[in-house]
Design a protein around this motif. Structure first.
Motif, PDB file in Angstrom:
ATOM      1  N   LYS A   4     -27.968   9.812 -44.615  1.00  0.00           N
ATOM      2  CA  LYS A   4     -28.806   8.901 -45.226  1.00  0.00           C
ATOM      3  C   LYS A   4     -29.239   7.663 -44.125  1.00  0.00           C
ATOM      4  CE  LYS A   4     -28.231  10.015 -50.026  1.00  0.00           C
ATOM      5  NZ  LYS A   4     -27.795   9.451 -51.398  1.00  0.00           N
ATOM      6  N   ALA A   5     -28.377   6.865 -43.914  1.00  0.00           N
ATOM      7  CA  ALA A   5     -28.470   5.518 -42.945  1.00  0.00           C
ATOM      8  C   ALA A   5     -29.213   6.049 -41.839  1.00  0.00           C
ATOM      9  CB  ALA A   5     -27.167   5.060 -42.806  1.00  0.00           C
ATOM     10  N   SER A   6     -28.642   7.104 -41.166  1.00  0.00           N
ATOM     11  CA  SER A   6     -29.170   7.495 -39.912  1.00  0.00           C
ATOM     12  C   SER A   6     -30.807   8.090 -40.089  1.00  0.00           C
ATOM     13  CB  SER A   6     -28.624   8.415 -39.063  1.00  0.00           C
ATOM     14  OG  SER A   6     -28.502   9.802 -39.684  1.00  0.00           O
ATOM     15  N   LEU A   7     -30.864   8.699 -41.234  1.00  0.00           N
ATOM     16  CA  LEU A   7     -32.469   9.149 -41.613  1.00  0.00           C
ATOM     17  C   LEU A   7     -33.175   7.838 -41.548  1.00  0.00           C
ATOM     18  CD1 LEU A   7     -34.388  11.312 -42.145  1.00  0.00           C
ATOM     19  CD2 LEU A   7     -33.531  11.472 -44.584  1.00  0.00           C
ATOM     20  N   TYR A   8     -32.800   6.984 -42.561  1.00  0.00           N
ATOM     21  CA  TYR A   8     -33.598   5.592 -42.614  1.00  0.00           C
ATOM     22  C   TYR A   8     -33.903   5.024 -41.200  1.00  0.00           C
ATOM     23  CZ  TYR A   8     -34.941   1.069 -44.211  1.00  0.00           C
ATOM     24  OH  TYR A   8     -35.451  -0.149 -44.373  1.00  0.00           O
ATOM     25  N   GLU A   9     -32.747   4.893 -40.463  1.00  0.00           N
ATOM     26  CA  GLU A   9     -33.224   4.371 -39.033  1.00  0.00           C
ATOM     27  C   GLU A   9     -34.184   5.101 -38.422  1.00  0.00           C
ATOM     28  OE1 GLU A   9     -29.147   3.823 -37.337  1.00  0.00           O
ATOM     29  OE2 GLU A   9     -28.511   2.341 -38.825  1.00  0.00           O
ATOM     30  N   SER A  10     -33.871   6.527 -38.446  1.00  0.00           N
ATOM     31  CA  SER A  10     -35.047   7.317 -37.722  1.00  0.00           C
ATOM     32  C   SER A  10     -36.485   6.993 -38.362  1.00  0.00           C
ATOM     33  CB  SER A  10     -34.526   8.677 -37.570  1.00  0.00           C
ATOM     34  OG  SER A  10     -33.597   8.939 -37.086  1.00  0.00           O
ATOM     35  N   ARG A  11     -36.583   6.942 -39.560  1.00  0.00           N
ATOM     36  CA  ARG A  11     -37.815   6.944 -40.327  1.00  0.00           C
ATOM     37  C   ARG A  11     -38.340   5.187 -39.790  1.00  0.00           C
ATOM     38  NH1 ARG A  11     -37.245   9.027 -46.223  1.00  0.00           N
ATOM     39  NH2 ARG A  11     -37.552  11.385 -45.813  1.00  0.00           N
ATOM     40  N   GLN A  12     -37.750   4.247 -39.578  1.00  0.00           N
ATOM     41  CA  GLN A  12     -37.821   3.138 -39.347  1.00  0.00           C
ATOM     42  C   GLN A  12     -38.237   2.874 -37.859  1.00  0.00           C
ATOM     43  OE1 GLN A  12     -38.532   1.889 -42.444  1.00  0.00           O
ATOM     44  NE2 GLN A  12     -37.857  -0.071 -41.769  1.00  0.00           N
ATOM     45  N   ARG A  62     -41.819   4.691 -37.775  1.00  0.00           N
ATOM     46  CA  ARG A  62     -42.862   3.916 -38.258  1.00  0.00           C
ATOM     47  C   ARG A  62     -43.331   2.849 -37.248  1.00  0.00           C
ATOM     48  NH1 ARG A  62     -40.745   3.830 -44.485  1.00  0.00           N
ATOM     49  NH2 ARG A  62     -41.508   6.126 -44.891  1.00  0.00           N
ATOM     50  N   ASN A  85     -23.739   9.410 -47.006  1.00  0.00           N
ATOM     51  CA  ASN A  85     -24.306   8.180 -46.779  1.00  0.00           C
ATOM     52  C   ASN A  85     -24.494   7.868 -45.348  1.00  0.00           C
ATOM     53  OD1 ASN A  85     -24.068   7.408 -49.520  1.00  0.00           O
ATOM     54  ND2 ASN A  85     -21.949   6.335 -49.203  1.00  0.00           N
ATOM     55  N   ASN A  86     -23.616   8.222 -44.266  1.00  0.00           N
ATOM     56  CA  ASN A  86     -24.084   8.062 -42.974  1.00  0.00           C
ATOM     57  C   ASN A  86     -25.198   8.896 -42.542  1.00  0.00           C
ATOM     58  OD1 ASN A  86     -21.814   6.665 -42.329  1.00  0.00           O
ATOM     59  ND2 ASN A  86     -20.531   8.217 -41.972  1.00  0.00           N
TER      60      ASN A  86
END
Length: 113
Positions: free
Chosen positions: A85-93, A96, A82-83
């Motif tokens: 995934k969260a860091s990947l999401y933040e990196s993608r955001q 973008r 989960n951590n």
């Protein structure tokens, strides 16, 4: 923990085989005790029951601790996933967001020119 559980399983299995052979008559209890006294044979059987009870109780406790340890390891792995995934999401955001800002800035410069 896994090695302790495996060792205890082997000991319990050996105890069960010994007890079955003793009760079936394949092993003579008088040969083990070197006596013919019934009191000593009765003491042997009481000792076998006590040892068996303690071994089975130890096996249950060790198995419960082993299962709890596996569940804890699984929980920790899920937290790590989960951590990540969260860091990947933040990196993608962030990527973008930066890409959008750069594209918008380039469009504004093209309009001005």
């Amino acid at each position: 923990m896994k090695a302790l559980k495996a060792l205890l399983d082997v000991l319990v299995f050996g105890y069960i085989i010994f007890t079955v052979l003793l009760l079936a008559g394949a092993i003579d209890e008088t040969a083990i005790l070197n006596t013919n006294a019934e009191d000593e044979v009765l003491t042997l059987y009481k000792g076998l029951v006590a040892i068996g009870g303690v071994m089975m109780l130890a096996r249950v406790v060790v198995s419960s601790v082993y299962v709890a340890d596996l569940k804890h390891e699984q929980y920790r792995a899920e937290l790590k996933i989960n951590n990540l995934k969260a860091s990947l999401y933040e990196s993608r955001q962030a990527f973008r967001s930066n890409s959008y800002k750069e594209t918008y800035a380039e469009e504004r410069q093209a309009e001005v020119a």
